[in-house]
Motif scaffolding. Structure first.
Motif, PDB file in Angstrom:
ATOM      1  N   SER A 199      -8.731   8.173  -5.095  1.00 12.62           N
ATOM      2  CA  SER A 199      -8.556   6.997  -5.954  1.00 12.62           C
ATOM      3  C   SER A 199      -7.359   6.157  -5.504  1.00 12.62           C
ATOM      4  O   SER A 199      -6.713   5.509  -6.308  1.00 12.62           O
ATOM      5  CB  SER A 199      -8.367   7.434  -7.410  1.00 12.62           C
ATOM      6  OG  SER A 199      -7.219   8.248  -7.525  1.00 12.62           O
ATOM      7  N   CYS A 200      -7.090   6.166  -4.222  1.00 12.91           N
ATOM      8  CA  CYS A 200      -5.947   5.446  -3.678  1.00 12.91           C
ATOM      9  C   CYS A 200      -6.230   3.935  -3.637  1.00 12.91           C
ATOM     10  O   CYS A 200      -7.134   3.493  -2.924  1.00 12.91           O
ATOM     11  CB  CYS A 200      -5.622   5.952  -2.271  1.00 12.91           C
ATOM     12  SG  CYS A 200      -4.259   5.075  -1.504  1.00 12.91           S
ATOM     13  N   PRO A 201      -5.443   3.134  -4.377  1.00 12.60           N
ATOM     14  CA  PRO A 201      -5.706   1.692  -4.423  1.00 12.60           C
ATOM     15  C   PRO A 201      -5.005   0.889  -3.318  1.00 12.60           C
ATOM     16  O   PRO A 201      -5.149  -0.326  -3.271  1.00 12.60           O
ATOM     17  CB  PRO A 201      -5.145   1.297  -5.795  1.00 12.60           C
ATOM     18  CG  PRO A 201      -4.001   2.235  -5.996  1.00 12.60           C
ATOM     19  CD  PRO A 201      -4.429   3.539  -5.349  1.00 12.60           C
ATOM     20  N   VAL A 202      -4.252   1.549  -2.456  1.00  9.78           N
ATOM     21  CA  VAL A 202      -3.446   0.824  -1.463  1.00  9.78           C
ATOM     22  C   VAL A 202      -3.810   1.195  -0.023  1.00  9.78           C
ATOM     23  O   VAL A 202      -2.963   1.155   0.871  1.00  9.78           O
ATOM     24  CB  VAL A 202      -1.932   1.029  -1.727  1.00  9.78           C
ATOM     25  CG1 VAL A 202      -1.485   0.288  -2.978  1.00  9.78           C
ATOM     26  CG2 VAL A 202      -1.577   2.501  -1.803  1.00  9.78           C
ATOM     27  N   THR A 206       1.469   5.878  -5.105  1.00 11.30           N
ATOM     28  CA  THR A 206       0.899   4.579  -4.744  1.00 11.30           C
ATOM     29  C   THR A 206       1.579   3.398  -5.432  1.00 11.30           C
ATOM     30  O   THR A 206       1.307   2.254  -5.091  1.00 11.30           O
ATOM     31  CB  THR A 206      -0.610   4.531  -5.054  1.00 11.30           C
ATOM     32  OG1 THR A 206      -0.810   4.746  -6.446  1.00 11.30           O
ATOM     33  CG2 THR A 206      -1.363   5.575  -4.246  1.00 11.30           C
ATOM     34  N   ARG A 207       2.465   3.662  -6.372  1.00  9.42           N
ATOM     35  CA  ARG A 207       3.235   2.595  -7.016  1.00  9.42           C
ATOM     36  C   ARG A 207       4.656   2.518  -6.456  1.00  9.42           C
ATOM     37  O   ARG A 207       5.503   1.817  -6.987  1.00  9.42           O
ATOM     38  CB  ARG A 207       3.254   2.782  -8.526  1.00  9.42           C
ATOM     39  CG  ARG A 207       1.878   2.603  -9.131  1.00  9.42           C
ATOM     40  CD  ARG A 207       1.840   2.929 -10.610  1.00  9.42           C
ATOM     41  NE  ARG A 207       0.477   2.881 -11.093  1.00  9.42           N
ATOM     42  CZ  ARG A 207      -0.084   1.840 -11.699  1.00  9.42           C
ATOM     43  NH1 ARG A 207       0.608   0.750 -11.908  1.00  9.42           N
ATOM     44  NH2 ARG A 207      -1.334   1.904 -12.098  1.00  9.42           N
ATOM     45  N   LEU A 216      -2.707  -1.752 -11.147  1.00  6.52           N
ATOM     46  CA  LEU A 216      -1.642  -1.918 -10.165  1.00  6.52           C
ATOM     47  C   LEU A 216      -1.255  -3.396 -10.092  1.00  6.52           C
ATOM     48  O   LEU A 216      -2.116  -4.264  -9.945  1.00  6.52           O
ATOM     49  CB  LEU A 216      -2.145  -1.420  -8.805  1.00  6.52           C
ATOM     50  CG  LEU A 216      -1.137  -1.089  -7.746  1.00  6.52           C
ATOM     51  CD1 LEU A 216      -0.184   0.004  -8.212  1.00  6.52           C
ATOM     52  CD2 LEU A 216      -1.844  -0.628  -6.492  1.00  6.52           C
ATOM     53  N   ARG A 217       0.033  -3.672 -10.216  1.00  4.28           N
ATOM     54  CA  ARG A 217       0.528  -5.047 -10.176  1.00  4.28           C
ATOM     55  C   ARG A 217       1.019  -5.391  -8.768  1.00  4.28           C
ATOM     56  O   ARG A 217       1.358  -4.506  -7.987  1.00  4.28           O
ATOM     57  CB  ARG A 217       1.666  -5.226 -11.179  1.00  4.28           C
ATOM     58  CG  ARG A 217       1.237  -4.977 -12.623  1.00  4.28           C
ATOM     59  CD  ARG A 217       2.347  -5.288 -13.643  1.00  4.28           C
ATOM     60  NE  ARG A 217       3.693  -5.003 -13.215  1.00  4.28           N
ATOM     61  CZ  ARG A 217       4.362  -3.870 -13.472  1.00  4.28           C
ATOM     62  NH1 ARG A 217       3.789  -2.897 -14.141  1.00  4.28           N
ATOM     63  NH2 ARG A 217       5.605  -3.716 -13.049  1.00  4.28           N
ATOM     64  N   ARG A 257       6.538  -3.013  -3.827  1.00  2.00           N
ATOM     65  CA  ARG A 257       7.489  -1.887  -3.837  1.00  2.00           C
ATOM     66  C   ARG A 257       6.947  -0.727  -3.009  1.00  2.00           C
ATOM     67  O   ARG A 257       7.678  -0.108  -2.247  1.00  2.00           O
ATOM     68  CB  ARG A 257       7.764  -1.431  -5.262  1.00  2.00           C
ATOM     69  CG  ARG A 257       8.581  -0.155  -5.302  1.00  2.00           C
ATOM     70  CD  ARG A 257       9.440  -0.015  -6.532  1.00  2.00           C
ATOM     71  NE  ARG A 257      10.093   1.275  -6.589  1.00  2.00           N
ATOM     72  CZ  ARG A 257      11.122   1.644  -5.841  1.00  2.00           C
ATOM     73  NH1 ARG A 257      11.636   0.811  -4.965  1.00  2.00           N
ATOM     74  NH2 ARG A 257      11.661   2.851  -5.966  1.00  2.00           N
ATOM     75  N   PHE A 258       5.645  -0.440  -3.156  1.00  2.00           N
ATOM     76  CA  PHE A 258       5.036   0.629  -2.367  1.00  2.00           C
ATOM     77  C   PHE A 258       5.232   0.373  -0.876  1.00  2.00           C
ATOM     78  O   PHE A 258       5.674   1.246  -0.136  1.00  2.00           O
ATOM     79  CB  PHE A 258       3.544   0.764  -2.696  1.00  2.00           C
ATOM     80  CG  PHE A 258       2.822   1.670  -1.746  1.00  2.00           C
ATOM     81  CD1 PHE A 258       2.908   3.046  -1.886  1.00  2.00           C
ATOM     82  CD2 PHE A 258       2.094   1.151  -0.682  1.00  2.00           C
ATOM     83  CE1 PHE A 258       2.278   3.894  -0.980  1.00  2.00           C
ATOM     84  CE2 PHE A 258       1.458   1.988   0.217  1.00  2.00           C
ATOM     85  CZ  PHE A 258       1.546   3.362   0.064  1.00  2.00           C
TER      86      PHE A 258
END
Length: 154
Positions: free
Chosen positions: A14-17, A96-97, A132-133, A139-140
């Motif tokens: 579920s990695c969004p980056v 991830t954040r 995720l903003r 920042r990530f």
């Protein structure tokens, strides 16, 4: 002198980056290993990327990663348990954040996860993270760059 090979291992279910990881990895000429269960389709085509499909059983991706990482690898995960195991193997770990997991903060994070699970078992409500903003993605990327520089010895 042989260049140090730096590897990134990603808990990719579920990695969004993923694309951000690849962009930073490409700039550092770093190999990225994406590990996900068969239930999650990984269609990543990039020269820096390696993909692995594992069982859909609980913790399969985590166990694959922890069985393959080496000291001074970097693990990207939002799972505090996997981050803790990675730290024990002398890896760096990041969420991830952009949260860097360290030997100083991992015990508190694991305890907060335990308390949250106890509240849920007792019928309480837990709030998951919001979407995720852009600031979190920035920042990530910043923390990922910092950790890669540390591993490179800059």
């Amino acid at each position: 002198m042989i260049d140090k090979i730096i590897e990134i291992w990603v808990d990719a279910d579920s990695c969004p980056v993923k694309q951000d990881i690849l962009a930073v990895a490409e700039a550092h000429n770093t190999v990225v290993h994406f590990v996900a269960s068969y239930a999650h389709s990984l269609s990543i085509h990039h020269p820096q990327a390696r993909t692995y499909a594992v069982d859909s059983e609980f913790q399969s991706a985590d166990m694959f990663i922890i069985n393959h990482v080496k000291p001074d690898n970097l693990v990207i995960t939002d799972d505090y348990g996997l981050a803790s195991l990675a730290l024990e193997k002398r890896c760096l770990a990041i969420g991830t954040r952009g949260k860097e997991y360290t030997n100083e903060n991992i015990s508190l994070l694991l305890m907060s996860r335990h308390v949250s699970a106890e509240i849920a078992r007792a019928g309480g409500r837990r709030r998951g993270p919001g979407p995720l903003r852009k600031e979190e993605i920035a920042r990530f990327r910043q923390v990922l760059q910092k950790l890669l520089h540390r591993l490179e010895g800059d």
